[in-house]
Structures are given as structure tokens and as C-alpha cells.
Design a protein around this motif. Structure first.
Motif, PDB file in Angstrom:
ATOM      1  N   ILE A  60       0.893  -1.610   0.133  1.00 53.53           N
ATOM      2  CA  ILE A  60       0.431  -0.484   0.010  1.00 53.53           C
ATOM      3  C   ILE A  60       0.748   1.177   0.335  1.00 53.53           C
ATOM      4  CG2 ILE A  60      -1.394   1.696   1.472  1.00 53.53           C
ATOM      5  CD1 ILE A  60      -2.856  -1.375   2.471  1.00 53.53           C
ATOM      6  N   ALA A  61       1.632   1.410   0.941  1.00 57.68           N
ATOM      7  CA  ALA A  61       2.709   2.679   0.938  1.00 57.68           C
ATOM      8  C   ALA A  61       3.575   2.898  -0.923  1.00 57.68           C
ATOM      9  CB  ALA A  61       4.464   2.435   1.913  1.00 57.68           C
ATOM     10  N   ALA A  62       3.656   1.789  -1.018  1.00 56.58           N
ATOM     11  CA  ALA A  62       4.668   1.375  -2.798  1.00 56.58           C
ATOM     12  C   ALA A  62       3.317   2.075  -3.323  1.00 56.58           C
ATOM     13  CB  ALA A  62       4.877   0.180  -2.884  1.00 56.58           C
ATOM     14  N   ALA A  63       1.778   2.236  -3.437  1.00 59.35           N
ATOM     15  CA  ALA A  63       1.279   2.481  -4.451  1.00 59.35           C
ATOM     16  C   ALA A  63       0.920   3.646  -4.029  1.00 59.35           C
ATOM     17  CB  ALA A  63       0.230   0.981  -3.905  1.00 59.35           C
ATOM     18  N   SER A  64       0.666   4.168  -2.850  1.00 60.29           N
ATOM     19  CA  SER A  64       0.571   5.579  -2.326  1.00 60.29           C
ATOM     20  C   SER A  64       0.541   6.344  -3.192  1.00 60.29           C
ATOM     21  CB  SER A  64       0.790   5.275  -0.677  1.00 60.29           C
ATOM     22  OG  SER A  64       0.290   6.787  -0.447  1.00 60.29           O
ATOM     23  N   ASP A  65      -0.325   8.241  -3.116  1.00 57.86           N
ATOM     24  CA  ASP A  65       0.201   9.047  -3.316  1.00 57.86           C
ATOM     25  C   ASP A  65       0.826  10.049  -2.599  1.00 57.86           C
ATOM     26  OD1 ASP A  65      -1.031   8.663  -6.559  1.00 57.86           O
ATOM     27  OD2 ASP A  65      -2.948   9.086  -5.510  1.00 57.86           O
ATOM     28  N   ALA A  81       8.570  -1.219   3.720  1.00 58.07           N
ATOM     29  CA  ALA A  81       8.348  -0.228   2.981  1.00 58.07           C
ATOM     30  C   ALA A  81       9.244   0.753   2.442  1.00 58.07           C
ATOM     31  CB  ALA A  81       7.364   0.535   4.374  1.00 58.07           C
ATOM     32  N   LYS A  82      10.020   1.116   2.791  1.00 61.99           N
ATOM     33  CA  LYS A  82      10.975   1.855   2.054  1.00 61.99           C
ATOM     34  C   LYS A  82      11.869   1.045   1.185  1.00 61.99           C
ATOM     35  CE  LYS A  82      13.995   5.714   1.869  1.00 61.99           C
ATOM     36  NZ  LYS A  82      13.832   6.498   1.476  1.00 61.99           N
ATOM     37  N   ILE A  83      12.444  -0.104   1.463  1.00 66.60           N
ATOM     38  CA  ILE A  83      12.354  -1.179   0.317  1.00 66.60           C
ATOM     39  C   ILE A  83      11.999  -1.282  -1.742  1.00 66.60           C
ATOM     40  CG2 ILE A  83      12.851  -3.493  -0.030  1.00 66.60           C
ATOM     41  CD1 ILE A  83      13.444  -3.739   2.743  1.00 66.60           C
ATOM     42  N   LEU A  84      10.137  -1.215  -0.906  1.00 61.62           N
ATOM     43  CA  LEU A  84       8.893  -1.261  -1.882  1.00 61.62           C
ATOM     44  C   LEU A  84       9.163   0.390  -2.312  1.00 61.62           C
ATOM     45  CD1 LEU A  84       6.930  -3.818  -0.937  1.00 61.62           C
ATOM     46  CD2 LEU A  84       8.942  -4.037  -2.484  1.00 61.62           C
ATOM     47  N   ALA A  85       9.376   1.397  -1.575  1.00 60.28           N
ATOM     48  CA  ALA A  85       8.732   2.385  -1.833  1.00 60.28           C
ATOM     49  C   ALA A  85      10.246   3.329  -2.044  1.00 60.28           C
ATOM     50  CB  ALA A  85       7.869   3.508  -0.697  1.00 60.28           C
ATOM     51  N   VAL A 309      17.880   2.715   4.317  1.00 62.48           N
ATOM     52  CA  VAL A 309      17.840   1.598   3.680  1.00 62.48           C
ATOM     53  C   VAL A 309      19.168   1.871   2.145  1.00 62.48           C
ATOM     54  CG1 VAL A 309      17.887  -0.564   2.677  1.00 62.48           C
ATOM     55  CG2 VAL A 309      16.407   0.398   3.989  1.00 62.48           C
ATOM     56  N   ALA A 310      19.973   1.474   2.732  1.00 53.73           N
ATOM     57  CA  ALA A 310      21.646   2.158   1.813  1.00 53.73           C
ATOM     58  C   ALA A 310      20.688   1.203   0.562  1.00 53.73           C
ATOM     59  CB  ALA A 310      22.517   0.973   2.302  1.00 53.73           C
ATOM     60  N   PRO A 311      20.795   2.475  -0.880  1.00 55.89           N
ATOM     61  CA  PRO A 311      20.543   1.650  -1.929  1.00 55.89           C
ATOM     62  C   PRO A 311      20.893   0.563  -2.401  1.00 55.89           C
ATOM     63  CG  PRO A 311      21.109   4.272  -1.846  1.00 55.89           C
ATOM     64  CD  PRO A 311      21.373   3.416  -0.851  1.00 55.89           C
TER      65      PRO A 311
END
Length: 334
Positions: A60-65, A81-85, A309-311
């Protein structure tokens, strides 16, 4: 792991109507979406825009505006969440909110284990740190762990981490002898034991049993069913997300629930006519309960406890999550 003496939650704020109004005002001002895990206290669950398991919330976090994600859960969840967004700001209301299961294996320990089993496929539960996910071939959830392991060629060794009880469930279901299991556990779920379950089930023989596979009592539940002490159809091994679906579908008047007690709030909302009771009333995660009304207000006001999270780590971790999704619908996160 944070020292116990450092885990006093932020306090002094009452979750009343004024608090709720201020939280919503600050969330709008920060362009934030509020996510709450099923194990949060009811007040946090009720103020959230979305409540669920960690993987569902991360998606949901990744898809959120929204440009900012406020993740009311434990630290590995906010990391996911940070990994996916990666382009969004991710805040956790209290960065000290850790996880005994995620802390039960480090990236260094996993690298050492991999060196002992060259060529093995690493399957890691999503309840792990970003560093561990980065060392992983395929992530899994509690609802698809069996399918993930079954997708791996039978002649390949599998290293499954970190939860020993979920690993035992997978080994039992797949019959796989070349599955090696890390001896980690969630201290809360491990404490929900077989004798407690047997006692509760005997006292309420008509109740359904909703059992999380991280629980120490999962094997006992299947034993009770196998011995005829509990009808097999009443024993359900379920992720937290699947518990909500099962709550809506069950015909039972009462359900005994073996997972963290915060889950009862969502189950009672989903099916208020059913009597949901914890197998162990003491199964409360102190880390989850560190996300207090005061902590949430602090995060929104001050923008503190941002998760990074380191890139390069995030890119490798993201790949292991995506491989899981490609195998099939990942279902509930835990």
C-alpha cells in the motif's frame, strides 16, 4: 537489540478526539499516509488510514500517492516499506521498536551459513532486516512459505530463516529433507505453548482454533487434530491477514486465537457476533506497544525517526521480495 532500560515508551498523551483531530491535521500537512499493523494498540489501529499485515501495508505504501509513509509497527516493517517505496519518506513513530524474530539472524550470520552450504537457495521470511533480505534468494510470507519452498527444484538444498516454527510447518507440509532451518523465533509467539492450547480447547470444544504458524503451539494443534481431541476442520494454521478472512467465513460461535493479542481488535471488528479469545492473554509484544499516541504525534510534528536503507542493500532486498511475488500471490505478510 536495544537494551531493555532504553525501551520506556513515549507517554503523556491521551488518545481522545483532540488528539485524533491533531493527528489528521498533521498528516495532511505532511502529505502522509498512516499505516498500522494488526498488532498495534486499538487507538493506533483506529486512527490509521490502513491496517493490516506488514507486507500488505508495504505494498500500500508503494502504491500510495502520499510522499510520506508513517509506519506504525516495528522497525523491519518500516524498512520493507522503504525498500518497496525508495523515493518516499518513511517514518516510524519510535525507531527503538525492534523485533526479536528479525534480530535472531544478522546479515553476517546468514553469509556464514551460506558459506557452509554452497549452492543452497536461501528463503527468508519477510520478518527480517533489509540486510538479511539482501542476502536472500527468495522472501516468503507465512501464507506462501510452503509454495515458495515447493517452487525450488527438489535437488537443491534450502536454507530457511529465521523462524524455526514456520520452518517446521514448511518442512511438515513439503516433506522436504534438504530443508535446513535457522533456530530463530518470535519470543511472543514462541511463548504460546501446546499445554495452554490443549487446556483452552478442552474447555471450549466447539471453538475454532486460529493458529499462527510462528507459534510454539502449531505442532500441538495438529497433534490434537490428529489424535481426534479437536476436529481437524476446526484447526486453521493462518497468517494474520488470512485470520481476518477466516473470521468472516467461520460458522463457529467462538474462536481461540493463537497470535499476538493485538490481532483480536481486527477480528472482533470483522465478526462482532463471534467470541474471539486469546489462547494466551499475555502474548503482547512490547515493541509493537511502543507505538503510543505520544509517539505518533511526535513523528508527525517533528518528522523524526526517519528510516533509511542503503540503496545497494535496498536494490538486492527488493529483488528477493519481487521473486516471491513472481511465484504467486504472496498473501498475508505474517
Amino acid at each position: 537489540m536495544v537494551e531493555a532500560d532504553d525501551l520506556t515508551p513515549y507517554d503523556g498523551v491521551v488518545a481522545d478526539a483532540n488528539w485524533a483531530d491533531e493527528v489528521r491535521r498533521l498528516a495532511r500537512a505532511r502529505d502522509a499516509v498512516l499505516l498500522a499493523h494488526n498488532y498495534q494498540i486499538p487507538e493506533i489501529q483506529e486512527i490509521a488510514d490502513h491496517t493490516g499485515d506488514s507486507l500488505a501495508l508495504s505494498r500500500i505504501a508503494a502504491a500510495s500517492d502520499a510522499s510520506t509513509i508513517v509506519f506504525c509497527g516495528v522497525h523491519f516493517m518500516a524498512e520493507t516499506a522503504k525498500i518497496l517505496a525508495p523515493d518516499k519518506t518513511v517514518l516510524i513513530p519510535d525507531a527503538r521498536a525492534g523485533c526479536s524474530l528479525a534480530d535472531s539472524i544478522t546479515g553476517a550470520q546468514l553469509r556464514e551459513w551460506k558459506a557452509e552450504h554452497p549452492g543452497a537457495v536461501v528463503v527468508s521470511y519477510v520478518n527480517t532486516t533489509a540486510e538479511v533480505k539482501a542476502e536472500t534468494d527468495i522472501c516468503c510470507t507465512s501464507s506462501n512459505a510452503v509454495d515458495v519452498v515447493a517452487s525450488i527444484p527438489a535437488d537443491r538444498e534450502v536454507l530457511f530463516c529465521p523462524d524455526q516454527f514456520l520452518g517446521a510447518h514448511v518442512k511438515r507440509e513439503t516433506g522436504r529433507e534438504n530443508l535446513h532451518i535457522w533456530a530463530g523465533e518470535c519470543h511472543v509467539h514462541a511463548g504460546i505453548n501446546g499445554p495452554e492450547l490443549a487446556e483452552r480447547a478442552a474447555a471450549d470444544p466447539d471453538a475454532d482454533l486460529f493458529i499462527h504458524p510462528e507459534c510454539g503451539c502449531a505442532t500441538s494443534a495438529l497433534y490434537l487434530a490428529g489424535e481426534g481431541a479437536v476436529p481437524a476442520e476446526k484447526v486453521r494454521i493462518l497468517s494474520t491477514g488470512a485470520m481476518v478472512d477466516a473470521a468472516r467465513d467461520t460458522k463457529a460461535r467462538s474462536v481461540l486465537v493463537a497470535t499476538e493479542v493485538g490481532m483480536l481488535h481486527q477480528l472482533r471488528k470483522a465478526a462482532p457476533e463471534i467470541d474471539f479469545r486469546a489462547v494466551n492473554d499475555r502474548a503482547s509484544c512490547r515493541y509493537m506497544k511502543m507505538i503510543t499516541p505520544a509517539a505518533l504525534l511526535r513523528a508527525l510534528r517533528d518528522g523524526v525517526d526517519e528510516v533509511h536503507v542503503a540503496p545497494d542493500v535496498a536494490a538486492r532486498a527488493r529483488a528477493s521480495v519481487r521473486r516471491m511475488i513472481e511465484i504467486g500471490r504472496p498473501g498475508g505478510g505474517e
